[in-house]
Design a protein around this motif. Structure first.
Motif, PDB file in Angstrom:
ATOM      1  N   GLY A 132       0.668  -1.318  -0.016  1.00 20.53           N
ATOM      2  CA  GLY A 132       0.153   0.064  -0.172  1.00 20.53           C
ATOM      3  C   GLY A 132       0.763   1.115   0.115  1.00 20.53           C
ATOM      4  O   GLY A 132       0.212   2.282  -0.167  1.00 20.53           O
ATOM      5  N   TYR A 133       2.213   1.146   0.236  1.00 22.21           N
ATOM      6  CA  TYR A 133       2.979   2.318   0.426  1.00 22.21           C
ATOM      7  C   TYR A 133       3.767   2.498  -1.202  1.00 22.21           C
ATOM      8  O   TYR A 133       4.707   3.135  -1.131  1.00 22.21           O
ATOM      9  CB  TYR A 133       3.870   2.349   1.318  1.00 22.21           C
ATOM     10  CG  TYR A 133       3.417   2.186   2.621  1.00 22.21           C
ATOM     11  CD1 TYR A 133       2.905   3.613   3.205  1.00 22.21           C
ATOM     12  CD2 TYR A 133       3.319   1.100   3.443  1.00 22.21           C
ATOM     13  CE1 TYR A 133       2.187   3.488   4.471  1.00 22.21           C
ATOM     14  CE2 TYR A 133       2.413   1.282   4.439  1.00 22.21           C
ATOM     15  CZ  TYR A 133       1.912   2.357   5.113  1.00 22.21           C
ATOM     16  OH  TYR A 133       1.335   2.245   6.402  1.00 22.21           O
ATOM     17  N   ALA A 134       3.337   1.874  -2.245  1.00 21.25           N
ATOM     18  CA  ALA A 134       4.058   1.748  -3.431  1.00 21.25           C
ATOM     19  C   ALA A 134       4.334   3.178  -3.866  1.00 21.25           C
ATOM     20  O   ALA A 134       5.577   3.504  -4.609  1.00 21.25           O
ATOM     21  CB  ALA A 134       3.386   1.108  -4.574  1.00 21.25           C
ATOM     22  N   PHE A 135       3.253   4.214  -3.860  1.00 29.55           N
ATOM     23  CA  PHE A 135       3.538   5.657  -4.351  1.00 29.55           C
ATOM     24  C   PHE A 135       4.659   6.228  -3.905  1.00 29.55           C
ATOM     25  O   PHE A 135       5.436   6.751  -4.427  1.00 29.55           O
ATOM     26  CB  PHE A 135       2.267   6.514  -4.229  1.00 29.55           C
ATOM     27  CG  PHE A 135       2.566   7.646  -4.733  1.00 29.55           C
ATOM     28  CD1 PHE A 135       2.441   8.048  -6.156  1.00 29.55           C
ATOM     29  CD2 PHE A 135       2.241   8.768  -3.769  1.00 29.55           C
ATOM     30  CE1 PHE A 135       2.672   9.574  -6.276  1.00 29.55           C
ATOM     31  CE2 PHE A 135       2.460  10.239  -4.087  1.00 29.55           C
ATOM     32  CZ  PHE A 135       2.740  10.290  -5.347  1.00 29.55           C
ATOM     33  N   TYR A 136       4.741   6.132  -2.404  1.00 25.14           N
ATOM     34  CA  TYR A 136       5.802   6.887  -1.903  1.00 25.14           C
ATOM     35  C   TYR A 136       6.998   6.052  -2.012  1.00 25.14           C
ATOM     36  O   TYR A 136       7.967   6.722  -1.895  1.00 25.14           O
ATOM     37  CB  TYR A 136       5.328   6.904   0.037  1.00 25.14           C
ATOM     38  CG  TYR A 136       4.141   7.494  -0.265  1.00 25.14           C
ATOM     39  CD1 TYR A 136       4.034   8.719  -0.152  1.00 25.14           C
ATOM     40  CD2 TYR A 136       3.113   6.778   0.347  1.00 25.14           C
ATOM     41  CE1 TYR A 136       2.739   9.428   0.087  1.00 25.14           C
ATOM     42  CE2 TYR A 136       1.628   7.392   0.598  1.00 25.14           C
ATOM     43  CZ  TYR A 136       1.733   8.639   0.536  1.00 25.14           C
ATOM     44  OH  TYR A 136       0.361   9.348   0.646  1.00 25.14           O
ATOM     45  N   VAL A 137       7.223   4.861  -1.949  1.00 20.42           N
ATOM     46  CA  VAL A 137       8.310   4.194  -1.954  1.00 20.42           C
ATOM     47  C   VAL A 137       8.948   4.271  -3.473  1.00 20.42           C
ATOM     48  O   VAL A 137      10.233   4.743  -3.442  1.00 20.42           O
ATOM     49  CB  VAL A 137       8.371   2.662  -2.052  1.00 20.42           C
ATOM     50  CG1 VAL A 137       9.527   1.603  -2.312  1.00 20.42           C
ATOM     51  CG2 VAL A 137       7.940   2.140  -0.426  1.00 20.42           C
ATOM     52  N   TRP A 138       8.216   4.041  -4.798  1.00 24.67           N
ATOM     53  CA  TRP A 138       8.677   4.320  -5.955  1.00 24.67           C
ATOM     54  C   TRP A 138       8.795   5.647  -6.134  1.00 24.67           C
ATOM     55  O   TRP A 138       9.788   6.178  -6.928  1.00 24.67           O
ATOM     56  CB  TRP A 138       7.854   3.608  -7.089  1.00 24.67           C
ATOM     57  CG  TRP A 138       7.738   2.259  -6.723  1.00 24.67           C
ATOM     58  CD1 TRP A 138       6.665   1.602  -6.268  1.00 24.67           C
ATOM     59  CD2 TRP A 138       8.914   1.463  -6.444  1.00 24.67           C
ATOM     60  NE1 TRP A 138       6.934   0.159  -6.265  1.00 24.67           N
ATOM     61  CE2 TRP A 138       8.075   0.200  -6.435  1.00 24.67           C
ATOM     62  CE3 TRP A 138      10.089   1.493  -7.078  1.00 24.67           C
ATOM     63  CZ2 TRP A 138       8.985  -0.977  -6.519  1.00 24.67           C
ATOM     64  CZ3 TRP A 138      10.782   0.316  -7.074  1.00 24.67           C
ATOM     65  CH2 TRP A 138      10.334  -0.828  -6.867  1.00 24.67           C
ATOM     66  N   LEU A 139       8.126   6.655  -5.747  1.00 27.21           N
ATOM     67  CA  LEU A 139       8.450   8.277  -5.572  1.00 27.21           C
ATOM     68  C   LEU A 139       9.817   8.518  -4.936  1.00 27.21           C
ATOM     69  O   LEU A 139      10.552   9.405  -5.552  1.00 27.21           O
ATOM     70  CB  LEU A 139       7.230   9.050  -5.197  1.00 27.21           C
ATOM     71  CG  LEU A 139       7.685  10.500  -5.109  1.00 27.21           C
ATOM     72  CD1 LEU A 139       7.312  10.983  -6.868  1.00 27.21           C
ATOM     73  CD2 LEU A 139       6.428  11.047  -4.495  1.00 27.21           C
ATOM     74  N   SER A 140       9.917   8.036  -4.000  1.00 24.34           N
ATOM     75  CA  SER A 140      11.179   8.201  -3.441  1.00 24.34           C
ATOM     76  C   SER A 140      12.581   7.768  -4.222  1.00 24.34           C
ATOM     77  O   SER A 140      13.660   8.482  -4.289  1.00 24.34           O
ATOM     78  CB  SER A 140      11.570   7.841  -1.604  1.00 24.34           C
ATOM     79  OG  SER A 140      11.470   6.387  -1.964  1.00 24.34           O
ATOM     80  N   TYR A 141      12.484   6.736  -4.728  1.00 24.09           N
ATOM     81  CA  TYR A 141      13.304   6.045  -5.735  1.00 24.09           C
ATOM     82  C   TYR A 141      13.539   6.992  -6.865  1.00 24.09           C
ATOM     83  O   TYR A 141      14.704   7.191  -7.188  1.00 24.09           O
ATOM     84  CB  TYR A 141      13.348   4.699  -6.108  1.00 24.09           C
ATOM     85  CG  TYR A 141      13.699   3.727  -5.087  1.00 24.09           C
ATOM     86  CD1 TYR A 141      14.905   3.357  -4.994  1.00 24.09           C
ATOM     87  CD2 TYR A 141      12.584   2.889  -4.241  1.00 24.09           C
ATOM     88  CE1 TYR A 141      15.432   2.410  -4.122  1.00 24.09           C
ATOM     89  CE2 TYR A 141      13.110   1.908  -3.451  1.00 24.09           C
ATOM     90  CZ  TYR A 141      14.377   1.627  -3.272  1.00 24.09           C
ATOM     91  OH  TYR A 141      14.690   0.602  -2.510  1.00 24.09           O
ATOM     92  N   GLY A 142      12.476   7.282  -7.340  1.00 25.83           N
ATOM     93  CA  GLY A 142      12.693   8.335  -8.706  1.00 25.83           C
ATOM     94  C   GLY A 142      13.033   9.745  -8.233  1.00 25.83           C
ATOM     95  O   GLY A 142      14.073  10.033  -9.132  1.00 25.83           O
ATOM     96  N   VAL A 143      12.850  10.178  -7.147  1.00 20.60           N
ATOM     97  CA  VAL A 143      13.417  11.525  -6.950  1.00 20.60           C
ATOM     98  C   VAL A 143      14.900  11.273  -6.622  1.00 20.60           C
ATOM     99  O   VAL A 143      15.778  12.287  -6.996  1.00 20.60           O
ATOM    100  CB  VAL A 143      12.654  12.115  -5.566  1.00 20.60           C
ATOM    101  CG1 VAL A 143      13.521  13.213  -4.858  1.00 20.60           C
ATOM    102  CG2 VAL A 143      11.339  12.658  -6.020  1.00 20.60           C
TER     103      VAL A 143
END
Length: 69
Positions: A17-28
């Motif tokens: 359920g935390y995919a948005f935050y996890v992948w966003l942090s990797y992207g940033v």
């Protein structure tokens, strides 16, 4: 025996359920690294061109001085 953290690849990509935050942090993080690498490469080439211009100018001045004597 090793226990798997995720049962499937879909569950891995969903990240509980935390995919948005996890992948966003990797992207940033990767984006920031890419910008930093690009900036450093641009700056390096600019500095090398400035050094080459200074060396050329010094050689020209030395040649001019030797011709005057």
């Amino acid at each position: 025996m090793m226990q798997a953290q995720f049962q499937s690849m879909a569950e891995f990509f969903h990240m509980g359920g935390y995919a948005f935050y996890v992948w966003l942090s990797y992207g940033v993080a990767y984006g920031a690294l890419a910008v930093l690498i690009g900036f450093c490469m641009t700056r390096k080439s600019r500095v090398l061109k400035e050094i080459a211009a200074k060396v050329k100018r010094e050689e020209r001045l030395a040649q001019h001085r030797s011709n005057r004597q």
